[in-house]
Design an enzyme around this catalytic site. Sequence first.
Site, PDB file in Angstrom:
ATOM      1  N   TYR A   1      -6.439  10.124   4.017  1.00 45.19           N
ATOM      2  CA  TYR A   1      -5.119  10.509   4.545  1.00 45.19           C
ATOM      3  C   TYR A   1      -4.085  10.491   3.414  1.00 45.19           C
ATOM      4  CZ  TYR A   1      -0.819   9.845   7.306  1.00 45.19           C
ATOM      5  OH  TYR A   1       0.441   9.949   7.841  1.00 45.19           O
TER       6      TYR A   1
ATOM      7  N   LEU B   1       5.923  11.120  17.542  1.00 45.18           N
ATOM      8  CA  LEU B   1       6.891  10.035  17.348  1.00 45.18           C
ATOM      9  C   LEU B   1       8.060  10.491  16.467  1.00 45.18           C
ATOM     10  CD1 LEU B   1       7.687   6.969  17.291  1.00 45.18           C
ATOM     11  CD2 LEU B   1       6.126   6.728  15.379  1.00 45.18           C
TER      12      LEU B   1
ATOM     13  N   GLY C   1       5.502  19.634  14.889  1.00 46.16           N
ATOM     14  CA  GLY C   1       5.093  18.331  15.433  1.00 46.16           C
ATOM     15  C   GLY C   1       6.184  17.708  16.293  1.00 46.16           C
TER      16      GLY C   1
ATOM     17  N   THR D   1       8.525   4.553   5.744  1.00 44.67           N
ATOM     18  CA  THR D   1       7.695   3.373   5.917  1.00 44.67           C
ATOM     19  C   THR D   1       7.057   3.430   7.313  1.00 44.67           C
ATOM     20  OG1 THR D   1       7.734   0.990   5.755  1.00 44.67           O
ATOM     21  CG2 THR D   1       9.631   1.988   6.828  1.00 44.67           C
ATOM     22  N   ASN D   2       6.418   2.357   7.781  1.00 42.06           N
ATOM     23  CA  ASN D   2       5.845   2.329   9.133  1.00 42.06           C
ATOM     24  C   ASN D   2       6.943   2.590  10.149  1.00 42.06           C
ATOM     25  OD1 ASN D   2       3.244   1.223   8.267  1.00 42.06           O
ATOM     26  ND2 ASN D   2       4.481  -0.566   7.770  1.00 42.06           N
TER      27      ASN D   2
ATOM     28  N   SER E   1       3.886   9.297   3.887  1.00 41.61           N
ATOM     29  CA  SER E   1       3.895   7.917   4.354  1.00 41.61           C
ATOM     30  C   SER E   1       3.766   6.975   3.168  1.00 41.61           C
ATOM     31  CB  SER E   1       2.743   7.766   5.337  1.00 41.61           C
ATOM     32  OG  SER E   1       1.920   6.701   5.004  1.00 41.61           O
ATOM     33  N   SER E   2       4.081   5.704   3.393  1.00 42.99           N
ATOM     34  CA  SER E   2       4.078   4.748   2.289  1.00 42.99           C
ATOM     35  C   SER E   2       2.668   4.499   1.753  1.00 42.99           C
ATOM     36  CB  SER E   2       4.697   3.428   2.730  1.00 42.99           C
ATOM     37  OG  SER E   2       3.981   2.896   3.815  1.00 42.99           O
ATOM     38  N   CYS E   3       1.635   4.936   2.490  1.00 39.58           N
ATOM     39  CA  CYS E   3       0.266   4.689   2.012  1.00 39.58           C
ATOM     40  C   CYS E   3      -0.101   5.568   0.812  1.00 39.58           C
ATOM     41  CB  CYS E   3      -0.750   4.841   3.131  1.00 39.58           C
ATOM     42  SG  CYS E   3      -0.865   6.509   3.724  1.00 39.58           S
TER      43      CYS E   3
ATOM     44  N   TRP F   1      -5.099  -8.426  15.188  1.00 41.50           N
ATOM     45  CA  TRP F   1      -6.039  -8.097  14.101  1.00 41.50           C
ATOM     46  C   TRP F   1      -5.590  -8.695  12.769  1.00 41.50           C
ATOM     47  CZ3 TRP F   1      -8.950  -2.953  13.295  1.00 41.50           C
ATOM     48  CH2 TRP F   1      -9.773  -2.708  14.408  1.00 41.50           C
TER      49      TRP F   1
ATOM     50  N   LYS G   1      -1.764  13.533   1.697  1.00 40.32           N
ATOM     51  CA  LYS G   1      -0.298  13.483   1.580  1.00 40.32           C
ATOM     52  C   LYS G   1       0.142  13.632   0.117  1.00 40.32           C
ATOM     53  CE  LYS G   1       0.860  12.943   5.887  1.00 40.32           C
ATOM     54  NZ  LYS G   1       1.633  13.973   6.577  1.00 40.32           N
TER      55      LYS G   1
ATOM     56  N   HIS H   1      -0.912   2.402  15.632  1.00 42.28           N
ATOM     57  CA  HIS H   1      -0.478   1.543  14.532  1.00 42.28           C
ATOM     58  C   HIS H   1      -0.194   0.139  15.069  1.00 42.28           C
ATOM     59  CE1 HIS H   1       0.651   5.494  12.577  1.00 42.28           C
ATOM     60  NE2 HIS H   1      -0.040   4.895  11.633  1.00 42.28           N
TER      61      HIS H   1
ATOM     62  N   ASP I   1      -7.160  -6.666   6.794  1.00 42.44           N
ATOM     63  CA  ASP I   1      -5.718  -6.885   6.656  1.00 42.44           C
ATOM     64  C   ASP I   1      -4.996  -5.666   6.083  1.00 42.44           C
ATOM     65  OD1 ASP I   1      -5.143  -9.335   7.670  1.00 42.44           O
ATOM     66  OD2 ASP I   1      -5.174 -10.401   5.743  1.00 42.44           O
TER      67      ASP I   1
HETATM   68  N1  LIG Z   1       3.914   6.888  12.737  1.00 44.35           N
HETATM   69  C1  LIG Z   1       4.244   6.295  11.595  1.00 44.35           C
HETATM   70  O1  LIG Z   1       4.342   5.058  11.498  1.00 44.35           O
HETATM   71  C2  LIG Z   1       4.529   7.108  10.373  1.00 44.35           C
HETATM   72  C3  LIG Z   1       4.926   6.413   9.239  1.00 44.35           C
HETATM   73  C4  LIG Z   1       5.212   7.117   8.100  1.00 44.35           C
HETATM   74  C5  LIG Z   1       5.085   8.469   8.105  1.00 44.35           C
HETATM   75  N2  LIG Z   1       4.696   9.143   9.194  1.00 44.35           N
HETATM   76  C6  LIG Z   1       4.565  10.593   9.065  1.00 44.35           C
HETATM   77  O2  LIG Z   1       5.319  11.315  10.005  1.00 44.35           O
HETATM   78  C7  LIG Z   1       4.617  12.487  10.397  1.00 44.35           C
HETATM   79  C8  LIG Z   1       4.490  12.514  11.904  1.00 44.35           C
HETATM   80  O3  LIG Z   1       3.848  11.334  12.368  1.00 44.35           O
HETATM   81  P1  LIG Z   1       3.929  10.879  13.900  1.00 44.35           P
HETATM   82  O4  LIG Z   1       3.743   9.423  13.897  1.00 44.35           O
HETATM   83  O5  LIG Z   1       5.103  11.493  14.557  1.00 44.35           O
HETATM   84  O6  LIG Z   1       2.594  11.542  14.489  1.00 44.35           O
HETATM   85  P2  LIG Z   1       2.224  11.845  16.014  1.00 44.35           P
HETATM   86  O7  LIG Z   1       3.083  11.079  16.944  1.00 44.35           O
HETATM   87  O8  LIG Z   1       0.738  11.705  16.115  1.00 44.35           O
HETATM   88  O9  LIG Z   1       2.594  13.389  16.175  1.00 44.35           O
HETATM   89  C9  LIG Z   1       1.923  14.324  15.425  1.00 44.35           C
HETATM   90  C10 LIG Z   1       2.370  15.697  15.876  1.00 44.35           C
HETATM   91  O10 LIG Z   1       1.631  16.632  15.094  1.00 44.35           O
HETATM   92  C11 LIG Z   1       1.220  17.666  15.919  1.00 44.35           C
HETATM   93  N3  LIG Z   1      -0.022  18.218  15.413  1.00 44.35           N
HETATM   94  C12 LIG Z   1      -1.121  17.541  14.987  1.00 44.35           C
HETATM   95  N4  LIG Z   1      -2.073  18.400  14.610  1.00 44.35           N
HETATM   96  C13 LIG Z   1      -1.564  19.640  14.798  1.00 44.35           C
HETATM   97  C14 LIG Z   1      -2.060  20.946  14.598  1.00 44.35           C
HETATM   98  N5  LIG Z   1      -3.299  21.159  14.122  1.00 44.35           N
HETATM   99  N6  LIG Z   1      -1.261  21.990  14.903  1.00 44.35           N
HETATM  100  C15 LIG Z   1      -0.018  21.799  15.392  1.00 44.35           C
HETATM  101  N7  LIG Z   1       0.523  20.593  15.598  1.00 44.35           N
HETATM  102  C16 LIG Z   1      -0.251  19.534  15.315  1.00 44.35           C
HETATM  103  C17 LIG Z   1       1.038  17.093  17.308  1.00 44.35           C
HETATM  104  O11 LIG Z   1       1.281  18.137  18.233  1.00 44.35           O
HETATM  105  P3  LIG Z   1       0.973  18.053  19.823  1.00 44.35           P
HETATM  106  O12 LIG Z   1       1.902  17.016  20.368  1.00 44.35           O
HETATM  107  O13 LIG Z   1       1.279  19.376  20.368  1.00 44.35           O
HETATM  108  O14 LIG Z   1      -0.474  17.637  19.924  1.00 44.35           O
HETATM  109  C18 LIG Z   1       2.118  16.015  17.334  1.00 44.35           C
HETATM  110  O15 LIG Z   1       3.303  16.520  17.874  1.00 44.35           O
HETATM  111  C19 LIG Z   1       3.269  12.435   9.674  1.00 44.35           C
HETATM  112  O16 LIG Z   1       3.327  13.249   8.552  1.00 44.35           O
HETATM  113  C20 LIG Z   1       3.130  11.014   9.243  1.00 44.35           C
HETATM  114  O17 LIG Z   1       2.449  10.917   8.032  1.00 44.35           O
HETATM  115  C21 LIG Z   1       4.399   8.489  10.355  1.00 44.35           C
END
Ligand SMILES: NC(=O)c1ccc[n+]([C@@H]2O[C@H](COP(=O)([O-])OP(=O)(O)OC[C@H]3O[C@@H](n4cnc5c(N)ncnc54)[C@H](OP(=O)(O)O)[C@@H]3O)[C@@H](O)[C@H]2O)c1
Length: 321
Positions: free
Chosen positions: A137, A15, A11, A165-166, A108-110, A203, A141, A180, A280
């Site tokens: 989701y 982000l 991934g 967290t977020n 994630s915190s959820c 929202w 996790k 988000h 909320d």
């Molecule tokens: N964003 C938040 O606030 C947050 C908070 C807490 C935890 N997290 C955790 O951090 C992790 C990453 O989140 P993020 O926010 O970075 O997500 P993101 O920006 O949506 O990135 C997700 C990544 O996963 C890849 N991906 C999705 N489906 C795939 C598949 N089938 N095969 C291969 N690659 C795949 C995507 O690849 P491509 O770019 O090539 O499409 C992308 O690079 C998650 O586990 C999430 O639960 C996020």
Amino acid sequence: MRKDSAIYVAGHRGLVGSAIVRNLNAQGYTNLLLRTRAELDLMDQAAVASFFHENMPKFVILAAARVGGILANSTYPADFIRENLLIQNNVIDLAYRVGVSRLLFLGSSCIYPKLAPQPMKENALLTGSLEPTNRPYALAKIAGIEMCWSYNRQFGTRFLAAMPTNMYGPNDNFDLQSSHVLPALIRKVVEAKFLGQGTVVVWGSGNPLREFLYSDDLAEACTFLLNLSDAKFDELLGETDPPLINIGVGEDVSIRELAQIVCEVLGFEGTLEFDTSKPDGAPRKLMDVSRINALGWKAHTSLREGILLSYESARRAGVFS
Ligand SMILES: NC(=O)c1ccc[n+]([C@@H]2O[C@H](COP(=O)([O-])OP(=O)(O)OC[C@H]3O[C@@H](n4cnc5c(N)ncnc54)[C@H](OP(=O)(O)O)[C@@H]3O)[C@@H](O)[C@H]2O)c1
């Protein structure tokens, strides 16, 4: 991790993944394994098996997932549970099969109950009902945490689940249909300013309390955890509790305060309107970060600083044009 260890960041364009790659590059790690979803669909078990056997990673950071805000989670619940279960099942299992030294599974915190005592400690896991809007989701996790724990117990692996967290930062999702709260607020404020609108609609009631971690801080925490000594890392894995560690700031703000900060940082002088017909979510979600703090890591990027960095990076990437 040695500087030439084979490190697979799943991934890496997201982000979280992109922040981890920036951090590893900055620290001089030279052997990163990176594949886009088009090159390697992690839901395809055979393709994941070939990739692991051909590349033999020593360390894995699992930051690939189907991720989204309340709207995306409630519109596509089946996709959220199915895709996340498939991705993590394939990656965690293959990491065991090729003898990966350490794996970090990002959740994630959820995962914590909707009404968990605040701040939420790691031992709040499975002590109450989940927030319904992102239950599929969260359950995926939780299954990932349980899988890390089960593999550690049965096969002696060193798989750790880190619950951030977020988060927000460069490469965030600014699409209002799936983003988000913080990137959505940044986009709304930028657009209102550009179009000369006097009001931004937010929202919900503005009352829920949330914590926000800048992605580069999270990346630093991930590298820090993977570099702990065996003794300290194994202490985190434990035996009687799930191998789980929270990553956060340890402080929260209300959505109303957050929206006000976004307006101030981006120079928007209009008013905020709160649409109480929208959900909320949980009233408060603050991580207890005493475990990671005690190991010697603390978040350091302020919310104002992070919002500005995040906005500037999105502007440079042409997100708002
Ligand atoms: N964003 C938040 O606030 C947050 C908070 C807490 C935890 N997290 C955790 O951090 C992790 C990453 O989140 P993020 O926010 O970075 O997500 P993101 O920006 O949506 O990135 C997700 C990544 O996963 C890849 N991906 C999705 N489906 C795939 C598949 N089938 N095969 C291969 N690659 C795949 C995507 O690849 P491509 O770019 O090539 O499409 C992308 O690079 C998650 O586990 C999430 O639960 C996020």
